[in-house]
Motif scaffolding. Structure first.
Motif, PDB file in Angstrom:
ATOM      1  N   LEU A  49       0.864  -1.181   0.000  1.00  0.00           N
ATOM      2  CA  LEU A  49       0.000   0.000   0.000  1.00  0.00           C
ATOM      3  C   LEU A  49       0.895   1.225   0.000  1.00  0.00           C
ATOM      4  O   LEU A  49       1.803   1.334   0.825  1.00  0.00           O
ATOM      5  N   PHE A  50       0.651   2.130  -0.969  1.00  0.00           N
ATOM      6  CA  PHE A  50       1.394   3.388  -0.872  1.00  0.00           C
ATOM      7  C   PHE A  50       0.432   4.575  -0.957  1.00  0.00           C
ATOM      8  O   PHE A  50      -0.334   4.714  -1.895  1.00  0.00           O
ATOM      9  N   PRO A  51       0.429   5.392   0.115  1.00  0.00           N
ATOM     10  CA  PRO A  51      -0.444   6.561   0.166  1.00  0.00           C
ATOM     11  C   PRO A  51       0.116   7.696  -0.670  1.00  0.00           C
ATOM     12  O   PRO A  51       1.333   7.834  -0.827  1.00  0.00           O
ATOM     13  N   GLU A  52      -0.784   8.502  -1.219  1.00  0.00           N
ATOM     14  CA  GLU A  52      -0.353   9.665  -1.990  1.00  0.00           C
ATOM     15  C   GLU A  52       0.237  10.724  -1.065  1.00  0.00           C
ATOM     16  O   GLU A  52       1.208  11.399  -1.396  1.00  0.00           O
ATOM     17  N   THR A  53      -0.366  10.872   0.115  1.00  0.00           N
ATOM     18  CA  THR A  53       0.162  11.759   1.142  1.00  0.00           C
ATOM     19  C   THR A  53       0.052  11.045   2.488  1.00  0.00           C
ATOM     20  O   THR A  53      -0.600  10.006   2.602  1.00  0.00           O
ATOM     21  N   LEU A  54       0.679  11.616   3.495  1.00  0.00           N
ATOM     22  CA  LEU A  54       0.610  11.036   4.831  1.00  0.00           C
ATOM     23  C   LEU A  54      -0.465  11.688   5.696  1.00  0.00           C
ATOM     24  O   LEU A  54      -0.569  11.407   6.885  1.00  0.00           O
ATOM     25  N   THR A  55      -1.289  12.541   5.081  1.00  0.00           N
ATOM     26  CA  THR A  55      -2.273  13.315   5.834  1.00  0.00           C
ATOM     27  C   THR A  55      -3.211  12.425   6.642  1.00  0.00           C
ATOM     28  O   THR A  55      -3.389  12.618   7.850  1.00  0.00           O
ATOM     29  N   GLN A  56      -3.830  11.445   5.973  1.00  0.00           N
ATOM     30  CA  GLN A  56      -4.815  10.624   6.660  1.00  0.00           C
ATOM     31  C   GLN A  56      -4.169   9.698   7.684  1.00  0.00           C
ATOM     32  O   GLN A  56      -4.716   9.468   8.759  1.00  0.00           O
ATOM     33  N   LEU A  57      -2.998   9.166   7.352  1.00  0.00           N
ATOM     34  CA  LEU A  57      -2.282   8.320   8.314  1.00  0.00           C
ATOM     35  C   LEU A  57      -1.929   9.122   9.566  1.00  0.00           C
ATOM     36  O   LEU A  57      -2.004   8.615  10.688  1.00  0.00           O
TER      37      LEU A  57
ATOM     38  N   ALA B 180      -3.123   0.223  -3.619  1.00  0.00           N
ATOM     39  CA  ALA B 180      -2.632  -1.070  -3.142  1.00  0.00           C
ATOM     40  C   ALA B 180      -2.268  -1.923  -4.347  1.00  0.00           C
ATOM     41  O   ALA B 180      -2.990  -1.932  -5.353  1.00  0.00           O
ATOM     42  N   VAL B 181      -1.146  -2.624  -4.254  1.00  0.00           N
ATOM     43  CA  VAL B 181      -0.708  -3.544  -5.296  1.00  0.00           C
ATOM     44  C   VAL B 181      -0.508  -4.903  -4.640  1.00  0.00           C
ATOM     45  O   VAL B 181       0.293  -5.030  -3.720  1.00  0.00           O
ATOM     46  N   GLN B 182      -1.264  -5.914  -5.107  1.00  0.00           N
ATOM     47  CA  GLN B 182      -1.289  -7.197  -4.422  1.00  0.00           C
ATOM     48  C   GLN B 182      -1.172  -8.336  -5.419  1.00  0.00           C
ATOM     49  O   GLN B 182      -1.839  -8.338  -6.455  1.00  0.00           O
ATOM     50  N   SER B 183      -0.341  -9.310  -5.110  1.00  0.00           N
ATOM     51  CA  SER B 183      -0.199 -10.496  -5.966  1.00  0.00           C
ATOM     52  C   SER B 183      -0.884 -11.676  -5.319  1.00  0.00           C
ATOM     53  O   SER B 183      -0.912 -11.815  -4.085  1.00  0.00           O
TER      54      SER B 183
END
Length: 284
Positions: free
Chosen positions: A159-167, A277-280
């Motif tokens: 998972l990579f967020p566009e920004t850290l604002t919500q986290l 999210a990128v999931q295999s």
């Protein structure tokens, strides 16, 4: 032919349309905004959730109530299924799995099999659809459970967020760490540990391209390939970003099978707008 019911919840990234198409029972988690509870995809859509996030609100999620699960399972019991297979997200990330187990015991439903996928998001959707296909083909419960176990022993989620604002707002990252990341202009890449226990940091990079390269390098280490694997790319109102990731994955993994879906609300609430999210998962 035996009559099986396949069940999952909205942490799976499955929506009502997909559930209806495949004949899968979908149980909603709840999104909580300013103290008000909304059943995911029933009382609140992803589009409305995106609007709330744009307004600066901090939604959280909660598992289905015991009463709601009891109501559902009493109904299923009356319908006399030969078996009910329930796929939930990792039991370390949500109490939904434990709740299903508890109600199963209270109702004495020995034909219920509650699967802890040790995952979250699209790999659960993938497993639920394959389980339904196998059920329709006349497979035994044990064969379906063996398939699911193999799938969930061979998956990986980023998972990579566009920004850290919500986290930062949700307390998933400290304000100091968020401010340092912003100051240094670095982007975090998160992953779900293989045992499904926790979402943790995998690495940092200065550009989105390098973040994707970290993902691709890990998938290569895991021998992800177009013959045996499928890649799901989920997004929170960031279709263009998801399509870029898809193009790279197809180019670097011999036109591997990729599917783009919307991120489940449980991840959007924490990852924020724009996260991907990128999931295999294995193709079985």
């Amino acid at each position: 032919m035996a009559n099986y019911l396949i069940v999952t919840d909205t942490t799976s990234a499955m929506n009502l349309e997909i559930a209806e198409k495949h004949g899968i029972e979908l149980v909603p988690l709840s999104v909580v905004i300013s103290g008000k509870e909304f059943k995911d995809l029933i009382d609140i859509s992803n589009e409305v959730l995106y609007e709330k996030l744009r307004d600066g609100l901090v939604p959280t999620t909660s598992q289905p109530s015991t009463g709601y699960i009891m109501e559902k399972m009493e109904k299923w019991k009356e319908e006399n299924y030969d078996a009910i297979i329930i796929l939930t997200c990792s039991s370390d990330l949500s109490g939904t799995n434990a709740n299903f187990h508890m109600v199963k015991e209270q109702l004495g439903m020995d034909n219920v099999y509650v699967v802890d996928t040790r995952s979250v998001g699209a790999p659960i959707l993938d497993g639920a659809i394959r389980a339904k296909e196998m059920a329709d083909e006349g497979a035994s419960v044990q064969d379906i459970l063996l398939m699911l176990d193999k799938k969930y022993q061979n998956q990986f989620s980023f998972l990579f967020p566009e920004t850290l604002t919500q986290l930062k707002k949700g307390g998933r990252i400290s304000p100091i760490a968020a401010n340092m990341a912003s100051l240094l202009k670095i982007k975090p890449l998160l992953y779900l540990k293989e045992d499904g226990s926790v979402v943790d940091k995998f690495g940092f990079a200065r550009t989105e391209g390098k973040i994707v390269q970290l993902i691709i390098d890990k998938f290569k280490d895991l021998n992800v390939n177009s013959l045996t694997n499928k890649i799901y790319i989920s997004h929170a109102d960031n279709l263009r970003g998801a399509q870029k990731v898809e193009q790279l994955c197809k180019a670097l993994f011999d036109n591997i099978d990729c599917e783009i879906v919307e991120l489940p609300s449980v991840l959007t609430c924490h990852g924020g707008l724009g996260c991907i999210a990128v999931q295999s998962t294995l193709k079985i």
